[in-house]
Write an enzyme that holds these catalytic residues in place. Structure first.
Site, PDB file in Angstrom:
ATOM      1  N   GLY A  62      -6.437  15.702 -34.058  1.00 25.08           N
ATOM      2  CA  GLY A  62      -7.211  15.755 -33.154  1.00 25.08           C
ATOM      3  C   GLY A  62      -7.761  17.103 -32.822  1.00 25.08           C
ATOM      4  N   SER A  63      -8.520  17.187 -31.508  1.00 30.80           N
ATOM      5  CA  SER A  63      -9.023  18.470 -31.180  1.00 30.80           C
ATOM      6  C   SER A  63      -7.984  19.455 -30.608  1.00 30.80           C
ATOM      7  CB  SER A  63     -10.206  18.220 -30.249  1.00 30.80           C
ATOM      8  OG  SER A  63     -11.099  17.605 -30.679  1.00 30.80           O
ATOM      9  N   TYR A  64      -7.070  18.788 -30.258  1.00 33.80           N
ATOM     10  CA  TYR A  64      -5.869  19.973 -29.560  1.00 33.80           C
ATOM     11  C   TYR A  64      -4.506  19.673 -30.000  1.00 33.80           C
ATOM     12  CZ  TYR A  64      -9.882  21.080 -26.293  1.00 33.80           C
ATOM     13  OH  TYR A  64     -11.066  21.631 -25.824  1.00 33.80           O
ATOM     14  N   THR A  66      -1.796  18.031 -33.151  1.00 34.59           N
ATOM     15  CA  THR A  66      -1.753  16.934 -34.441  1.00 34.59           C
ATOM     16  C   THR A  66      -0.303  16.332 -34.244  1.00 34.59           C
ATOM     17  OG1 THR A  66      -2.543  19.051 -35.608  1.00 34.59           O
ATOM     18  CG2 THR A  66      -1.236  17.653 -36.810  1.00 34.59           C
ATOM     19  N   LYS A  82       3.978  14.841 -31.384  1.00 35.64           N
ATOM     20  CA  LYS A  82       2.470  15.337 -30.932  1.00 35.64           C
ATOM     21  C   LYS A  82       2.687  16.785 -30.594  1.00 35.64           C
ATOM     22  CE  LYS A  82      -1.197  14.272 -27.619  1.00 35.64           C
ATOM     23  NZ  LYS A  82      -1.569  13.353 -26.530  1.00 35.64           N
ATOM     24  N   ASP A 174      -8.446   5.058 -19.757  1.00 36.29           N
ATOM     25  CA  ASP A 174      -8.993   5.133 -21.121  1.00 36.29           C
ATOM     26  C   ASP A 174      -8.392   4.168 -22.082  1.00 36.29           C
ATOM     27  OD1 ASP A 174     -10.472   6.048 -23.313  1.00 36.29           O
ATOM     28  OD2 ASP A 174      -9.019   7.821 -23.720  1.00 36.29           O
TER      29      ASP A 174
END
Length: 385
Positions: A62-64, A66, A82, A174
């Site tokens: 992802g953006s921030y 792995t 993570k 979310d």
């Protein structure tokens, strides 16, 4: 956070971990927290050490962060790792601090388990229990709507997890199929608490830029910032109908206005009589109120009519006026779940409902058909990966 959280969907075992796509703030970091191991700890191998875990393969990025599949040398169990990179200028994403802090306090069979936290100069790593897939992938593997018993079992676990965090005054903010993880046995767990918030007392205002667009309730689309647990209930209702129908119910839009129009086309347009305070919401505009009558959900989502009490539960969750939505605790005793054994309501919070005798996933129709074609129809066809 935007409407799409990650360019690549989380893979099996990903723990919903790659769906950040959110801004970061400077922060000194998280302190290591020891979690009780699921099985007996091997002597001499500590928690909080990078050497205690073996990396097997990358699952998603992802953006921030792995996410990797790994194995714990502490208890020899599969884990999901993570990994956040600690940039000197950017610091650690605040969502990581929030997620770690909240998950330290949440211990429930339907909440993804945070085993360990490892911090070095370059990285911060969350060690989660490994889950085989998520609800989005499960539905993709079984198109056309899920078997009603399995919908019932997944939904009961979803609401069970929600009821638990709501009792702790925590909002997930979310909920979507990608953030609902599923084990090979059919256990469902809420994951990705990066947007979650502990609700303060007295109440405070929150951001309206939460929840992926398709699962965002109309009050938040209209700019409401004083929402409560009803925010998660709307999202859960969208997931519920999606499981039954086999497709997202409010999909294919490009912004908040189009999303509202999609919702009004089904529920009808509310007014001050049905939704007190509607005109005071920040994004309310009189031109949004066009003449549209509400429709029965089953007239649009026909599969709801095939499952007893499904339409009623969906209608109680998908109510435009937020305070009119059913609570997660009340939804658990809705007649929709009456075919399930009553013992499920006595299962302790830390124990899976699948420990109740005869409670298990049933084969999906496409699994049965595939097994019949291969000539070996058996219980093993309930595996879904």
């Amino acid at each position: 956070m935007g409407d799409v959280l990650c360019a690549s969907a989380p893979g099996p075992g990903c723990c919903g971990c790659c769906s950040e796509g959110r801004g970061s703030q400077r922060n000194p970091g998280l302190q290591h927290v020891e979690a009780a191991p699921a099985v007996e700890q091997r002597p001499g191998i500590p928690f909080g050490a990078a050497t205690s875990y073996v990396y097997l393969e990358k699952l998603c990025e992802g953006s921030y962060a792995t996410v990797y599949k790994g194995i714990s040398r502490i208890n020899r169990q599969l884990v999901a790792l993570k990994v956040f990179s600690l940039e000197v200028e950017e610091g650690l994403p605040f969502t990581a601090i929030r997620e770690g802090s909240l998950l330290r306090c949440l211990k429930h069979a339907n909440i993804v388990l945070l085993h360990d936290i490892i911090q070095t100069k370059e990285t911060l790593t969350f060690v989660f229990e490994y889950m085989h897939t998520d609800l989005a992938q499960y539905m993709a593997q079984h198109p056309g709507g899920l078997q009603s018993h399995n919908v019932m079992l997944f939904m009961f676990q979803l609401l069970r997890g929600l009821a638990y965090i709501h009792r702790q005054h925590i909002l997930h903010r979310d909920l979507k199929p990608q953030n609902l993880l599923i084990s090979c046995l059919g256990e469902l767990k809420l994951a990705d608490f990066g947007l979650a918030r502990a609700k303060s007392i007295p109440s405070q205002t929150y951001s309206s830029e939460v929840v992926t667009l398709w699962y965002r309730p109309p009050d938040v689309l209209l700019g409401a910032t004083e929402y409560s647990s009803d925010l998660d209930i709307w999202s859960a209702g969208c997931v519920f109908v999606e499981m039954v129908q086999g497709q997202p119910i409010f999909a294919g839009t490009s912004g908040a206005l189009e999303q509202l129009e999609k919702i009004w086309a089904v529920l009808g347009v509310p007014n001050e009589d049905t939704w007190p305070g509607l005109s005071k919401l920040p994004n309310y505009k009189p031109e949004l109120v066009v003449s549209r009558r509400p429709q029965r959900l089953r007239m649009i989502y026909d599969r709801l009519s095939r499952v007893p009490a499904a339409e009623d539960l969906a209608s109680r969750m998908l109510t435009a006026f937020p305070r009119g939505r059913i609570s997660a605790q009340d939804a658990l005793v809705h007649p929709f779940f009456s075919p399930l054994p009553p013992q499920l309501h006595q299962v302790p919070a830390g124990q899976s409902v699948l420990t109740v005798p005869a409670v298990r996933l049933q084969p999906e129709i496409c699994d049965l058909f595939a097994s019949y074609q291969k000539g070996h129809l058996s219980r093993s066809s309930s595996k879904f990966w």
